[in-house]
Design a protein around this motif. Structure first.
Motif, PDB file in Angstrom:
ATOM      1  N   LEU A 687       0.835  -1.203   0.000  1.00 12.77           N
ATOM      2  CA  LEU A 687       0.000   0.000   0.000  1.00 12.77           C
ATOM      3  C   LEU A 687       0.862   1.243   0.000  1.00 12.77           C
ATOM      4  N   SER A 688       0.361   2.277  -0.656  1.00 15.77           N
ATOM      5  CA  SER A 688       1.057   3.571  -0.605  1.00 15.77           C
ATOM      6  C   SER A 688       0.559   4.336   0.610  1.00 15.77           C
ATOM      7  N   ILE A 689       1.195   5.465   0.892  1.00 14.27           N
ATOM      8  CA  ILE A 689       0.808   6.252   2.066  1.00 14.27           C
ATOM      9  C   ILE A 689      -0.609   6.794   1.911  1.00 14.27           C
ATOM     10  N   GLU A 690      -0.994   7.096   0.661  1.00 18.64           N
ATOM     11  CA  GLU A 690      -2.351   7.609   0.423  1.00 18.64           C
ATOM     12  C   GLU A 690      -3.394   6.532   0.740  1.00 18.64           C
ATOM     13  N   LEU A 695      -7.420   3.967   4.843  1.00 17.65           N
ATOM     14  CA  LEU A 695      -7.791   2.688   5.467  1.00 17.65           C
ATOM     15  C   LEU A 695      -7.698   2.711   6.984  1.00 17.65           C
ATOM     16  N   LEU A 696      -6.969   3.689   7.558  1.00 16.93           N
ATOM     17  CA  LEU A 696      -6.740   3.700   9.005  1.00 16.93           C
ATOM     18  C   LEU A 696      -7.890   4.325   9.775  1.00 16.93           C
ATOM     19  N   TYR A 697      -8.023   3.862  11.014  1.00 21.47           N
ATOM     20  CA  TYR A 697      -8.843   4.598  11.977  1.00 21.47           C
ATOM     21  C   TYR A 697      -8.073   5.866  12.348  1.00 21.47           C
ATOM     22  N   HIS A 698      -8.755   7.023  12.410  1.00 16.23           N
ATOM     23  CA  HIS A 698      -8.098   8.275  12.771  1.00 16.23           C
ATOM     24  C   HIS A 698      -8.752   8.860  14.006  1.00 16.23           C
ATOM     25  N   THR A 708     -12.351  11.745  19.272  1.00 18.76           N
ATOM     26  CA  THR A 708     -13.004  10.450  19.065  1.00 18.76           C
ATOM     27  C   THR A 708     -12.339   9.730  17.895  1.00 18.76           C
ATOM     28  N   LEU A 709     -12.700   8.468  17.743  1.00 19.67           N
ATOM     29  CA  LEU A 709     -12.157   7.657  16.646  1.00 19.67           C
ATOM     30  C   LEU A 709     -13.110   7.701  15.460  1.00 19.67           C
ATOM     31  N   ARG A 710     -12.543   7.930  14.286  1.00 16.09           N
ATOM     32  CA  ARG A 710     -13.345   7.903  13.060  1.00 16.09           C
ATOM     33  C   ARG A 710     -12.993   6.645  12.266  1.00 16.09           C
ATOM     34  N   ALA A 711     -13.999   5.832  11.980  1.00 14.47           N
ATOM     35  CA  ALA A 711     -13.745   4.607  11.204  1.00 14.47           C
ATOM     36  C   ALA A 711     -13.393   4.989   9.769  1.00 14.47           C
ATOM     37  N   PRO A 712     -12.568   4.190   9.125  1.00 12.27           N
ATOM     38  CA  PRO A 712     -12.213   4.498   7.734  1.00 12.27           C
ATOM     39  C   PRO A 712     -13.427   4.363   6.828  1.00 12.27           C
ATOM     40  N   PRO A 713     -13.521   5.208   5.800  1.00 11.34           N
ATOM     41  CA  PRO A 713     -14.671   5.124   4.883  1.00 11.34           C
ATOM     42  C   PRO A 713     -14.718   3.797   4.127  1.00 11.34           C
ATOM     43  N   LYS A 726      -9.251   3.552  -4.665  1.00 15.24           N
ATOM     44  CA  LYS A 726      -8.881   4.563  -3.666  1.00 15.24           C
ATOM     45  C   LYS A 726      -8.270   3.929  -2.417  1.00 15.24           C
ATOM     46  N   PHE A 727      -8.692   2.689  -2.117  1.00 23.19           N
ATOM     47  CA  PHE A 727      -8.238   2.053  -0.884  1.00 23.19           C
ATOM     48  C   PHE A 727      -7.020   1.169  -1.101  1.00 23.19           C
ATOM     49  N   TYR A 728      -6.906   0.609  -2.257  1.00 19.53           N
ATOM     50  CA  TYR A 728      -5.719  -0.172  -2.630  1.00 19.53           C
ATOM     51  C   TYR A 728      -5.722  -0.328  -4.142  1.00 19.53           C
ATOM     52  N   PRO A 729      -4.576  -0.616  -4.717  1.00 22.70           N
ATOM     53  CA  PRO A 729      -4.519  -0.776  -6.176  1.00 22.70           C
ATOM     54  C   PRO A 729      -5.429  -1.932  -6.614  1.00 22.70           C
TER      55      PRO A 729
END
Length: 1723
Positions: A687-690, A695-698, A708-713, A726-729
């Motif tokens: 995976l790239s940084i983008e 994909l990460l919880y932020h 608070t924690l935001r689930a990845p879209p 958008k999430f992986y190649p």
């Protein structure tokens, strides 16, 4: 701080062994740790893991960050509490107690029955009493304590000890207890010597003398004794067993022998010196086993020339201990019996036992087809007998009334009933064959004799009445008696056929499987304790086979049998007129149609067999897909739902949430797991940084100001088209892994235990010479001109996304480093991309070790290296640490900010629950580079353990070298003097443990170093992923011992508990690839899924989890007899299955596997599987399974394992025989007038004397359709699997890709490779481990090498069939034959079609010149790559090598190959070739028996054939005699001045031999079809003569090739022939006659192949199009540069012109050119 942290995305790389550089990343790490916590900026987000979760990549690098209470991820709820444990478990010591207990669950606080010190004292006591080695005792102590700690972590210590004792010694499933009663030692112990003297004790107690009630009473006494046993006695017995096992070395392969040793030791109590056990007990047994296969020659051990039937192997030794009679055979050197000695004294007598007089063969693994008759007799009955029923009913024209009219009903009933007679005859043959395979000893002779007598009586009932009804009476009697007899006979036959087809032969007349008699208890225990299926699975099993055979019989009857009815009608009684031979008269013509009909019968029978496999594939696929829906594995489960529910499923299924109550929000816990998975993929450059950011919880600012924690879209937007990519190649490895992970959690999986309560397990990997870590030279340098590409370029093109991510990371790392050193980056950025070129080319710009190491590791993780396997499997440790920390946040809180202490606690837990041991057999003999790489592994992963063989000179002068099993890990201290690490354990062995093919012995010597309750077996080319490792607790939950009940294991046993629970657990292997990978994929998932469901999965391959205690008390994790157990894993699987182990299939777990799928690699793999299957068919395991399994499980076993290979053989043989049938029918069609019919099917008038062959042509079309379907059905499972798992589009694309990449051609060719390898192995043996290769799939191989590799297995046969097909096409043309042309051409050209860049023009021309050199060199001096070398090597399979060693250097190039047995040579070299020659001679004589215009009626075709066939051989003999005289007289003089004298002589001889091969073309006066038929017959006759000369007239070969050079140069003296110098010239004369004939054939055949391959070469851009089979056009590799001289085409053009002219000119001018050949007309 370790330089390992440079590897963002690559797995962590510790310093190289040289330690030649200083880490420079500290400031970068510190600055990164000060970054705001994921606010959306990606500028410096090179390693997102830093503050979200600890760095799981290293054991000795950057300290992991603490996660204190203030961390928002770990905000405890108000009601937080310590984790709870099972009610029966007191839990391990409290967190942070400062304990450094090595075995935390076995401490005095937990009220252990015996303390660690008491256990150690017990082992010391046993070591002194029995003379065990102290090192072995230390190892066993650690082994036992780890086992107790593992069990006690989820139950009370007292219960843990009791269950371990039950597993090893006394429980219902303990192998020792089963052996104890099978060998009837309960009588030995309970009655005693006085009342039961040795003579009586050495006999099986039969029913009556020992009623069942007494056995039940004995079992109850046993259970009571075990229940009342003290904890100390239980521990002492387990410890003694483990000590016996720990030093047993190769005796571990004979488990019941080990049980006997333990029993004798358990009865004995006195002290003996250290080492006594090894020298007195194990060494004599080891010596016996070694001497069976090896003998001493010139001070070295060399392999004996013995086949399996002459070797008393591990299984023969082991079976002696199954029966009381066997124990009675154990004699001492003074001829007294061991059993007559008192029990307490037997252990001391082991050094006096005469093992040579004790052991004998218990099963003869004879290399013959008899095994197939015995093991699979029910298959033959179900097919051949039913076929006979069908055909007999539908071929009433074959039996008529006495007056020639239609047969009576009585005759029809009686003739049809002969199917029962055929079934009985098959059983009689099987029984007679069984007599030759088993010794007529106490436990098998009686039931075989009884069965044979019964079968002879049955044959009289099923076949006898037909003699009277059909032949003698033949409709004369008008009463109902013949009809009644016929109907009764038919009913009896039907019952008999059903009985013989369903009941296992081993259960007839003495049921060895379910009989209550103690006579058969051992057979039941060790060969037929099959695990019971639940009612659903058993019902599914029955339904499957009812459907398969129901559909098969209906379809075969209407499609095959009824279509055969009319051909039988027209062929029976066909009298051919106006046909006469000079010698045979009308005999040949009168019977030609009958002979043709017999061949048609054989063809139809073969197709009848093939239909069954076709229906098996269809229904097995349907069942498997139905099963996948039931398991929730289908794509038709909505994808959006799979990802939407993924967080909930992670929380519910991967975390031990049952014990966590609601202390923390699930979202917080899940976020850590998910982020760890994402970042592990980022570290692997998937995976790239983008992608990572999305994909990460932020952490985000909530509306109320709280973070608070935001689930990845990703979880909600996966199916949204605007988010594609958008999430992986798209189509990447990351997508595959995440999708599999999400889908796998939709299935039902066992609940996990808390980490500290999970069992300990070990991963074991055998390693021989596989690459550990790639060097820089291997990565960036071309191996040779043929590869055309460096390894790095190749990997970059296979993994473009991962390389791009790697380069980005490296560039940022380089910039950071430059900044830290104060360099100005603005100048660099102005230079643009040109400055970055080195990064994109080789991955680094600076040659400092930290950068080159990054590239080496990136490549190693994508090649088949041990580093890849180790780094992947060590993810288990990371997973355990992650789960432990997530589920126990109080641990983090307890250690506050002390990250070092926290990391120590996490590592302690990981080390306690998981071990990884690599068995590096050659470690002590590693060269400098290998040693550095191994050291690098140990520094990267200090917990990695390496087991190896250590050597030390003998203490006695001239004695054998002493060998040791040694163990080191990364914590072992380095000895300064040697630079080697000091072993933790070092156990002496009785001798060299590598007695077999290597892999099994390598695993066996290291097995004593495993720890815990379970083992995972991994090959050195596999990988693993963090997200899969997180499921480890669920996987282990599949085993019955995972959640043991709290009742005493020795409480009352119900009969129900004898149904065995799963002991072996097998996962789905995630292999990716193309054609071969597709087949592997369907076997690994689709087929295995259905097999496991209906209880037929025997193949426990890799990667598999096994119950280590179960397997190690039953002979180990693999079998090891050399040659026989080539596929060692399936033998262990069959062994486990027969002894009660259940093999399960799980769909939710996968491992990565190496995927180098070049053509040669795939075929090497198939050859290895094929030869291994040949060995399996000889084995006793197949005998037991084939003759004892109930019908449904037998059919599942057969079609899931040997049936696949037998089907391949039948497919190829059906093609061969069908082509022969076409040749015979072609002769009829060519010579006879065939009746013509109009479109309504009415005979056209005016056709007197015509023959009706139209029904025969219809039958031909149906046969071709059947054979086509059998090949095509191979694509159905893959298509349906793809359809179910990935959708319609993906399935169609993959199927289209297969066909466009010429997969059908590959399918035909690989079927022949399988067939050849099995038949060759069954005939000659020679099975050996074949390294399947680790090279490039894009490497081009020269024509000569491909020809030499595949000529024997496929090309020769393909070309013979092609010539027959050519004649058939000329004689009977129909469009259906096009399919056969494609299939048969595939046998000849597939190796070249799948050779990368085969159609590159320059390479093609260079190939031709290299081929001519290959054909001609090796006559003046030795050459490793020459036709003469290939010819000699092919011949040695028959002739073998001379035994005596002469010390010639080239002898090292050849292994020891024995001469083929007389029987093998008689069948394969005489009967089969001469039968073929006879058949084709008949065809040729038939067509020449008809008078033609201008023909001489006095000619005899048989004379013509003999002249044409033997003439070239006679011509060769004359040429050779003349040249021999020249070479002997002139050679010694001319050799000194003319170095190439030998080559010149050889060239003259070969040229003249080629000239002598063209006789037939002129004899036939250009008649093409007659010439082709003559060529077929000539080839068959010459082949038969050549095989006779090689098989029976030529003695063994020298291992050097001096004889060939001596013949051509005339120099015979001084060549090392010794006493053979007088006989060698005569032998070589015969050899040369054959060689010249073969050379001419190869020269013509190769030019014909080149002619076929030439047209594609002339098509523009064909090379680029052809190369898309391997790489997309944009990724293709540059062509090599050749000089003009190399590319010169003149020679090739001339040669092809001559070939084309020889074929075309006669055909063009046959009507204008007339040859006035007197000889031609007279012959």
């Amino acid at each position: 701080m370790s330089q390992e942290q440079h590897m963002f995305g690559a797995r962590p790389q510790p310093p190289p062994p040289s330690n030649s550089y200083v880490p420079r990343q500290q400031e970068y790490d510190d600055r990164l740790q000060q970054q705001p916590f994921y606010t959306g900026s990606t500028t410096h987000l090179m390693n997102p893991s830093v503050q979200q979760f600890q760095d799981y990549e290293s054991n000795h690098s950057r300290p992991e960050l603490s996660l204190p209470e203030t961390n928002p991820f770990f905000q405890p709820s108000e009601h937080s509490a310590a984790p709870s444990y099972d009610s029966h478990s007191e839990g391990p010591p409290a967190f942070g107690s400062g304990t450094v207990e090595p075995y935390p669950a076995w401490t005095t606080e937990r009220q252990v029955p015996l303390s660690t010190e008491e256990i150690e004292d017990t082992l010391w006591d046993l070591q002194t009493k029995f003379g065990f080695q102290r090192e072995s005792m230390r190892n066993v102590f650690d082994f036992l304590m780890q086992l107790l700690d593992s069990r006690a972590s989820r139950m009370t210590p007292k219960q843990a000890l009791a269950t371990i004792h039950a597993d090893y010694i006394g429980g219902p499933h303990a192998n020792y207890r089963k052996w104890y009663f099978a060998a009837q030692l309960d009588l030995d112990d309970s009655i005693g010597r006085a009342n039961n003297p040795g003579l009586q004790r050495a006999k099986t107690i039969v029913k009556g003398a020992q009623p069942d009630s007494k056995l039940i009473a004995a079992i109850d006494r046993w259970r009571s004794a075990m229940n009342n046993m003290s904890d100390y006695d239980r521990l002492r017995q387990v410890a003694l067993f483990l000590l016996c096992w720990g030093e047993a070395a190769n005796v571990r392969f004979v488990p019941e022998c080990l049980c006997f040793i333990f029993k004798c030791a358990d009865d004995y109590y006195q002290e003996v010196p250290e080492g006594r056990y090894l020298s007195n007990v194990i060494k004599p047994l080891y010596t016996f086993l070694r001497d069976q296969g090896y003998e001493v020659n010139d001070g070295k051990f060399v392999r004996r020339e013995k086949d399996h039937a002459e070797i008393i192997g591990y299984d023969d030794v082991n079976q002696l201990f199954w029966y009381p009679e066997g124990l009675g055979r154990i004699v001492l050197r003074d001829r007294s019996r061991l059993i007559d000695t008192s029990q307490a004294q037997r252990f001391l007598k082991f050094d006096r036992i005469d093992w040579q007089a004790t052991f004998f063969k218990t099963y003869y693994e004879k290399r013959s087809y008899r095994q197939l008759a015995v093991h699979f007799n029910r298959i033959w009955v179900l097919h051949i007998a039913v076929f006979c029923y069908f055909v007999a009913y539908n071929s009433q024209v074959m039996y008529r009334k006495f007056d020639g009219t239609e047969p009576t009903p009585a005759m029809i009933w009686s003739a049809s009933a002969l199917g029962g007679g055929i079934a009985t005859l098959i059983m009689i043959i099987a029984t007679l064959c069984e007599f030759t395979l088993v010794p007529t000893t106490w436990h098998n002779a009686s039931h075989l004799s009884t069965r044979l007598l019964f079968l002879l009586a049955t044959l009289a009932l099923t076949a006898g009445p037909s003699i009277w009804v059909v032949i003698i009476d033949a409709g004369r009697t008008t009463s109902k008696i013949p009809l009644i007899i016929g109907v009764l006979q038919f009913l009896i036959s039907a019952v008999v056929t059903a009985a013989f087809g369903i009941i296992p032969s081993g259960r007839m007349f003495g049921d060895r499987v379910s009989s209550k008699s103690r006579k058969y208890l051992a057979s039941q225990t060790f060969t037929a304790s099959y695990p019971a299926l639940d009612s659903t699975s058993r019902t599914a099993s029955y339904i499957l086979w009812v459907l398969v055979f129901g559909c098969k019989f209906v379809e075969s009857y209407f499609f095959l049998i009824l279509s055969f009815k009319n051909p039988i009608t027209v062929m029976v009684g066909m009298k051919i007129q106006r046909c006469s031979d000079k010698i045979l008269g009308s005999l040949l013509c009168a019977n030609h149609a009958t002979f043709t009909l017999a061949l048609m019968f054989v063809t139809d029978l073969l197709l009848f067999f093939l239909d069954t496999y076709l229906w098996y594939i269809i229904w097995n696929t349907v069942f498997s897909i139905g099963r996948s829906f039931a398991l929730g594995l289908s794509i038709w489960t909505p994808w959006s739902e799979i990802f939407t529910r993924l967080p909930k499923r992670i929380y519910a299924k991967l975390l031990a949430t049952g014990d966590m109550e609601v202390k923390y929000k699930p979202k917080v816990l899940v976020s850590q797991i998910w982020n760890a998975i994402v970042i592990s993929m980022y570290r692997e450059h998937l995976l790239s940084i983008e992608h990572v950011q999305r994909l990460l919880y932020h952490q985000v600012q909530g509306p109320d100001g709280r973070r608070t924690l935001r689930a990845p879209p990703f979880f909600l937007s996966y199916s949204d088209s605007q988010y594609k990519g958008k999430f992986y190649p798209l189509g990447s490895e990351a997508e595959r892994r995440i999708s599999f992970f999400a889908q796998s959690l939709t299935t039902a999986i066992p609940e996990p235990l808390p980490v500290d309560a999970m069992p300990t397990f070990t991963v074991l990997t055998p390693h021989y010479s596989e690459k550990i870590l790639l060097s820089l030279r291997e990565i960036i340098r071309e191996e040779d001109q043929n590869t055309r590409v460096t390894l790095l370029e190749y990997l970059k093109q296979l993994h473009p996304i991962e390389w791009d991510n790697f380069v980005k990371d490296t560039k940022i790392l380089s910039e950071e480093e430059a900044q830290s050193e104060g360099q100005d980056l603005s100048e660099k950025s102005s230079q643009g991309k040109a400055d970055d070129l080195p990064f994109y080319c080789i991955g680094f710009k600076s040659s400092s070790p930290e950068y080159t190491l990054r590239t080496r590791i990136w490549a190693s993780l994508r090649a088949q290296t041990l580093y890849r396997t180790v780094s992947g499997m060590m993810n288990y440790a990371k997973a355990i640490k992650l789960l432990y920390r997530v589920e126990n946040p109080e641990v983090v809180r307890l250690y506050g900010g002390n990250t070092d202490k926290l990391e120590e606690e996490l590592e302690r837990m990981a080390r306690r629950k998981f071990r990884f041991c690599v068995s590096m057999q050659r470690y002590s003999k590693f060269n400098k580079e290998e040693m550095e790489n191994a050291e690098f592994l140990l520094r990267a992963y200090p917990d990695l353990q390496i087991a190896y063989l250590d050597e030390e000179p003998s203490k006695v002068k001239g004695g054998e070298t002493r060998l040791f099993s040694a163990l080191i890990d990364g914590h072992s201290e380095v000895i300064p003097e040697t630079g080697r690490r000091k072993p933790k354990f070092r156990v002496e062995l009785p001798g060299n443990p590598i007695l077999g093919d290597g892999k099994s012995d390598n695993q066996n010597h290291a097995i004593i170093f495993y720890r815990g309750e379970f083992l995972q077996l991994i090959d050195a080319n596999q990988d693993n992923y963090l997200e899969e490792c997180l499921k480890i607790r669920n996987v282990l939950g599949e085993f019955e011992t995972y959640n043991l009940s709290q009742q005493n294991p020795y409480a009352q046993w119900g009969q129900k508990e004898f149904s065995k629970a799963p002991y072996i657990f097998s996962e789905n292997i995630g292999i990716l690839g193309d054609i071969a990978a597709g087949k592997e994929q369907t076997f690994g998932t689709l087929t295995a899924r259905a097999l496991a469901w209906v209880g037929g999965k025997l193949h426990y391959g890799h990667p598999d989890f096994i119950n280590a205690t179960f397997m190690n008390t039953r002979g180990g994790i693999s079998k090891a007899q050399k040659g026989l157990h080539l596929n060692e894993d399936i033998f262990a699987g069959m062994n486990a299955f027969a002894r009660g182990g259940c093999i399960k299939q799980s769909e939710y777990y996968q491992c990565g596997k190496g995927r180098d799928l070049g053509f040669g690699t795939i075929l090497n793999f198939q050859t290895k599987i094929g030869t291994g299957m040949g060995e399996q068919m000889l084995s006793r395991e197949y005998y037991y399974l084939g003759t004892q399994l109930p019908i449904d499980r037998f059919l599942t076993f057969y079609y899931g394992h040997p049936g696949f290979h037998i089907n391949n053989i039948l497919v190829i043989k059906s093609v061969e025989i069908f082509i022969v049938v076409l040749v015979f029918l072609g002769t009829l069609n060519k010579q006879l007038t065939i009746c013509q019919y109009n479109s309504q099917g009415n005979l056209i008038g005016g056709q007197q004397g015509c023959y009706n062959l139209v029904p025969v042509f219809d039958w031909i079309r149906r046969c071709i359709v059947s054979i086509f379907l059998v090949f095509f059905i191979a694509f159905l499972p893959l298509f349906l699997q793809e359809l179910v798992e990935r959708g319609t589009g993906s399935a169609l694309v993959r199927l289209a890709k297969h066909f466009l990449s010429l997969s059908p051609i590959f399918e035909v060719f690989s079927t022949q490779i399988y067939t050849n390898s099995i038949l060759s192995n069954l005939t000659f043996g020679g099975a050996r481990y074949i390294a399947t290769g680790r090279g490039f799939a894009t490497t081009r191989i020269s024509f000569a090498i491909l020809y030499s590799r595949f000529a024997g297995p496929s090309i020769y046969m393909g070309m013979r069939i092609l010539i027959m097909l050519l004649y058939a096409t000329m004689a009977i043309w129909m469009p259906h034959l096009v399919y056969f042309w494609v299939s048969v051409l595939a046998l000849c050209i597939a190796p070249f079609v799948f050779n990368p860049h085969q159609f590159s023009f320059a390479d093609f021309i260079i190939d031709y010149r290299e081929f001519l050199r290959w054909m001609s060199r090796g006559n003046s001096r030795s050459h490793a790559n020459s036709w003469i070398g290939y010819c000699r090597l092919s011949r040695t399979q028959i002739t073998g090598f001379k035994k005596k060693r002469l010390g010639h250097p080239s002898e090292k190039l050849s292994g020891d190959v024995p001469r083929a047995s007389f029987r093998a040579r008689l069948i394969s070299e005489i009967l089969i070739p001469w039968l073929g020659a006879f058949m084709f001679a008949l065809c040729y004589m038939f067509v020449k028996s008809f008078p033609t215009k201008g023909s001489n009626p006095n000619t005899s075709p048989i004379i013509r054939l003999l002249v044409v066939s033997v003439g070239p051989l006679a011509w060769n003999a004359v040429v050779l005699i003349a040249l021999f005289v020249v070479s002997v007289t002139m050679g010694p003089m001319l050799n000194s001045c003319c170095v190439r004298f030998g080559s010149v002589m050889a060239s003259i001889a070969h040229g003249l031999a080629l000239f002598g091969s063209f006789g037939l073309w002129f004899l036939e006066l250009w008649d093409a079809s007659h010439a082709v038929l003559g060529v077929i017959a000539t080839i068959a006759i010459q082949r038969a003569i050549q095989k006779f000369l090689i098989g029976f007239c030529i003695t063994r070969e020298f291992k050097h090739d001096e004889t060939n050079q001596a013949w051509w140069t005339g120099k015979w003296i001084g060549r090392g022939f010794g006493a053979h110098i007088m006989s060698q010239p005569a032998r070589e004369f015969l050899v040369k006659i054959v060689e010249l004939s073969l050379w001419s054939g190869d020269m013509l055949l190769a030019h014909f192949l080149l002619l076929i391959l030439t047209p594609p070469v002339l098509i523009p851009y064909i090379d680029r199009v052809h190369a898309t089979i391997w790489l997309r056009p944009s990724k293709q590799i540059r062509a090599p540069l050749y000089s003009m001289k190399q590319k010169r085409q003149r020679l090739y053009v001339i040669a092809m012109s001559i070939v084309i002219g020889a074929i075309a000119l006669p055909a063009i001018f046959r009507s204008t050119v007339r040859l006035n050949c007197t000889v031609c007309t007279r012959l």
